[in-house]
Design a protein around this motif. Sequence first.
Motif, PDB file in Angstrom:
ATOM      1  N   THR A   1       0.857  -1.193   0.000  1.00  0.00           N
ATOM      2  CA  THR A   1       0.000   0.000   0.000  1.00  0.00           C
ATOM      3  C   THR A   1       0.886   1.233   0.000  1.00  0.00           C
ATOM      4  N   PHE A   2       0.416   2.273  -0.689  1.00  0.00           N
ATOM      5  CA  PHE A   2       1.214   3.499  -0.759  1.00  0.00           C
ATOM      6  C   PHE A   2       1.174   4.273   0.548  1.00  0.00           C
ATOM      7  N   THR A   3       0.215   3.905   1.422  1.00  0.00           N
ATOM      8  CA  THR A   3       0.031   4.718   2.627  1.00  0.00           C
ATOM      9  C   THR A   3       1.028   4.381   3.727  1.00  0.00           C
ATOM     10  N   LYS A   4       1.751   3.292   3.560  1.00  0.00           N
ATOM     11  CA  LYS A   4       2.664   2.884   4.633  1.00  0.00           C
ATOM     12  C   LYS A   4       4.053   2.629   4.067  1.00  0.00           C
ATOM     13  N   PRO A   5       5.091   2.756   4.915  1.00  0.00           N
ATOM     14  CA  PRO A   5       6.442   2.462   4.432  1.00  0.00           C
ATOM     15  C   PRO A   5       6.543   1.015   3.940  1.00  0.00           C
ATOM     16  N   ALA A   6       7.483   0.780   3.018  1.00  0.00           N
ATOM     17  CA  ALA A   6       7.659  -0.581   2.492  1.00  0.00           C
ATOM     18  C   ALA A   6       8.046  -1.526   3.624  1.00  0.00           C
ATOM     19  N   PRO A   7       7.479  -2.738   3.657  1.00  0.00           N
ATOM     20  CA  PRO A   7       7.858  -3.698   4.698  1.00  0.00           C
ATOM     21  C   PRO A   7       9.354  -4.027   4.616  1.00  0.00           C
ATOM     22  N   ASP A   8       9.938  -4.358   5.750  1.00  0.00           N
ATOM     23  CA  ASP A   8      11.377  -4.668   5.806  1.00  0.00           C
ATOM     24  C   ASP A   8      11.762  -5.746   4.796  1.00  0.00           C
ATOM     25  N   GLU A   9      10.893  -6.774   4.722  1.00  0.00           N
ATOM     26  CA  GLU A   9      11.199  -7.913   3.850  1.00  0.00           C
ATOM     27  C   GLU A   9      11.351  -7.461   2.395  1.00  0.00           C
ATOM     28  N   LEU A  10      10.454  -6.564   1.972  1.00  0.00           N
ATOM     29  CA  LEU A  10      10.491  -6.065   0.594  1.00  0.00           C
ATOM     30  C   LEU A  10      11.761  -5.244   0.372  1.00  0.00           C
ATOM     31  N   ARG A  11      12.085  -4.410   1.347  1.00  0.00           N
ATOM     32  CA  ARG A  11      13.288  -3.582   1.208  1.00  0.00           C
ATOM     33  C   ARG A  11      14.539  -4.454   1.092  1.00  0.00           C
ATOM     34  N   ARG A  12      14.556  -5.503   1.923  1.00  0.00           N
ATOM     35  CA  ARG A  12      15.719  -6.403   1.907  1.00  0.00           C
ATOM     36  C   ARG A  12      15.826  -7.093   0.543  1.00  0.00           C
ATOM     37  N   LYS A  13      14.672  -7.515   0.031  1.00  0.00           N
ATOM     38  CA  LYS A  13      14.643  -8.220  -1.252  1.00  0.00           C
ATOM     39  C   LYS A  13      15.157  -7.308  -2.378  1.00  0.00           C
ATOM     40  N   ILE A  14      14.724  -6.061  -2.346  1.00  0.00           N
ATOM     41  CA  ILE A  14      15.153  -5.124  -3.382  1.00  0.00           C
ATOM     42  C   ILE A  14      16.666  -4.919  -3.307  1.00  0.00           C
ATOM     43  N   VAL A  15      17.174  -4.750  -2.097  1.00  0.00           N
ATOM     44  CA  VAL A  15      18.615  -4.530  -1.925  1.00  0.00           C
ATOM     45  C   VAL A  15      19.401  -5.741  -2.428  1.00  0.00           C
ATOM     46  N   GLU A  16      18.896  -6.928  -2.094  1.00  0.00           N
ATOM     47  CA  GLU A  16      19.623  -8.144  -2.477  1.00  0.00           C
ATOM     48  C   GLU A  16      19.584  -8.381  -3.983  1.00  0.00           C
ATOM     49  N   GLU A  17      18.479  -8.037  -4.614  1.00  0.00           N
ATOM     50  CA  GLU A  17      18.276  -8.450  -6.000  1.00  0.00           C
ATOM     51  C   GLU A  17      18.513  -7.343  -7.021  1.00  0.00           C
ATOM     52  N   SER A  18      18.956  -6.173  -6.573  1.00  0.00           N
ATOM     53  CA  SER A  18      19.061  -5.057  -7.523  1.00  0.00           C
ATOM     54  C   SER A  18      20.356  -4.260  -7.344  1.00  0.00           C
ATOM     55  N   ASP A  19      20.758  -3.630  -8.461  1.00  0.00           N
ATOM     56  CA  ASP A  19      21.883  -2.710  -8.407  1.00  0.00           C
ATOM     57  C   ASP A  19      21.400  -1.261  -8.467  1.00  0.00           C
ATOM     58  N   PHE A  20      20.244  -1.059  -9.081  1.00  0.00           N
ATOM     59  CA  PHE A  20      19.660   0.278  -9.192  1.00  0.00           C
ATOM     60  C   PHE A  20      18.173   0.176  -8.889  1.00  0.00           C
ATOM     61  N   VAL A  21      17.591   1.263  -8.363  1.00  0.00           N
ATOM     62  CA  VAL A  21      16.146   1.276  -8.121  1.00  0.00           C
ATOM     63  C   VAL A  21      15.548   2.556  -8.693  1.00  0.00           C
ATOM     64  N   VAL A  22      14.445   2.399  -9.413  1.00  0.00           N
ATOM     65  CA  VAL A  22      13.658   3.559  -9.820  1.00  0.00           C
ATOM     66  C   VAL A  22      12.308   3.410  -9.131  1.00  0.00           C
ATOM     67  N   GLU A  23      11.950   4.418  -8.329  1.00  0.00           N
ATOM     68  CA  GLU A  23      10.697   4.331  -7.586  1.00  0.00           C
ATOM     69  C   GLU A  23       9.723   5.332  -8.180  1.00  0.00           C
ATOM     70  N   ALA A  24       8.534   4.860  -8.501  1.00  0.00           N
ATOM     71  CA  ALA A  24       7.541   5.768  -9.078  1.00  0.00           C
ATOM     72  C   ALA A  24       6.642   6.274  -7.973  1.00  0.00           C
ATOM     73  N   LEU A  25       6.811   7.529  -7.607  1.00  0.00           N
ATOM     74  CA  LEU A  25       5.869   8.144  -6.684  1.00  0.00           C
ATOM     75  C   LEU A  25       4.638   8.512  -7.502  1.00  0.00           C
ATOM     76  N   ALA A  26       3.657   9.067  -6.861  1.00  0.00           N
ATOM     77  CA  ALA A  26       2.469   9.437  -7.621  1.00  0.00           C
ATOM     78  C   ALA A  26       2.205  10.925  -7.447  1.00  0.00           C
TER      79      ALA A  26
END
Lengths: 91, 494
Positions: free
Chosen positions: A65-90
């Motif tokens: 949900t956009f209303t809450k910070p990303a869960p820790d698990e998701l953040r960890r997954k992104i860090v582990e699986e990515s070299d760059f991140v593009v986040e689309a705000l609205a």
Amino acid sequence: MEILDPTDERVPVRRSLTLRTGEIKGRLALLDISKPRGDILIDQLERRLSLRLPGVEIRRFRKPTFTKPAPDELRRKIVEESDFVVEALAD
Amino acid sequence: MPLIEEVHRALGSAVEVWTIGQEREGNAILEKRHGLTLPMLDDSALRVSFSYQIEVVPTLIASDAEGRVLHRFEGFARKEWRSAVEKLAELVGMAAPDLQWQRYPELRVGCGSKSVEMGIADRLAAEAEGSPLRARRIEIGSADDPFEFMFDQGMTDGLPVVPPTPVRVLRMLAGTRRDAHEVIGIIPPNMAPATVEKIAINAVMAGCKPEYLPVVIAAIEAVCTPEFNAHGVMSTTWGATPVMVVNGPIRRRIAMNMGLMALGYGNRANATIGRAVKLVLRNLGGARPGEIERSTLGSSGKFTACFAEWEERSPWEPLHVERGFAANQSVVTIFGIESGSRQIADQTSRTARALGGSLGLGLQGCWHPKSYGVGDVLLVVSPEHADTLAREKWSKNQLRERIQEVTLRPIRELIRDEESGEGLPADAVAPAQLDHRVSKFRRPEYINIVVAGGEAGKFSAMFGGWVSGPVGSIAVSRKIEEVVQNHGNTGSNR
């Protein structure tokens, strides 16, 4: 006059940008924050980036949900699986 | 140290010789290195050093059995120390001890005591006096205007704040029995711990009286729950804010307004309790406009949004009783909803059904008249409107049902069209569904009803919702601590 600090007394942290290498290679994460129409922007970005960066592996992530910070698990997954991140705000 | 050990061995039978070290590890090293037999006390908490106002290490202090200081010398000077030791011997009727004075240097000025180091001294001052204050102290220069200083530091909501001096904060803390260091909650988005002391500091700034503090604390407890989701409420581009409704005996004890102008201005408790909660969210939580707080327009309710329910004037059970509390308990309920109220006029309905219909049509504008299935709304029914409903003994649930009934619309009217692009996408609805009628609110219980307002005026008011339910914000109630004040206010509904 002496007053008591009403803030959380955190020392401001100066954040430095990650070193820019001048080229994008590796794995690129596209993060959708789940706000309506954010996916449209991300779809468009994915199309264009995959044309411009054929050697880059693009992965999609989505916050529950956009209303809450990303869960820790998701953040960890992104860090582990990515070299760059593009986040689309609205908005 | 060897000299002090010598003094201890020479005078120990008549004089107690102690050394007080400011580091536990340092004490151990000295004891080992010099084979000390005298008592070496650990003052790593620096409390003794502070209470004796030690500024220099070493400091020699001679005192009598009652603790009265007879002699004091800072640093080391052979001549003065020798004179002090000989005077001490004389006092207890002993001969001047024969010490190896020539072994020791003539002069050592010593170094600064840890108890006067920057940052440590203030904390020790607060602790040593038994003061509960631990927050960082900020010195405002005598040439600075404290009000301008606090604006410059970004600590205000745009209006002047009362400077939170230690004396004012101590006075504020007298309004609660809770420990000043108790953490009431973790304030998003900075995830900062909100101690009672920090809440009290912001309550001083908002202009609260000490007897309001328990309400502010209970409100912060509610705001910090995951259900309320302060992060979302504060950061949404929609103009949401914590809107507070106070119930129970405390309303009258602190003279809250629940009558004329209840949603407006002019009452100190209403104005400053709501403002204190917002200042905590800003100063501790980091919710500042343009940073995490990003409402497109906001509204004046973003400064403060707090009022009491006029339970005695209501034909229904009050909000807190509906939510499971006893009538004689004081409770604050926080809604993460629109930061401004809007009024619904009906000056001519004489039946409960007609008035309920009017209120329902007024509520249809929440979000957008074509936005259906929405969540929480807070309807504030004025006394005159409440009377009309009470004459026919309508319950709150009857009013809720009437609102749902009068707002029933076929889905085809809620579809995006040329007249208004807001609404359901046409391709999201099966043709067979187009004539299916739906009500404005997802469930009747999302319509929250309280009574407040002046005796004259057939006008009620509503606060529209933000995103309700688990992905948005759920209203939270918390019991308010009962603190009996010696200077009890009688209160009034004005």
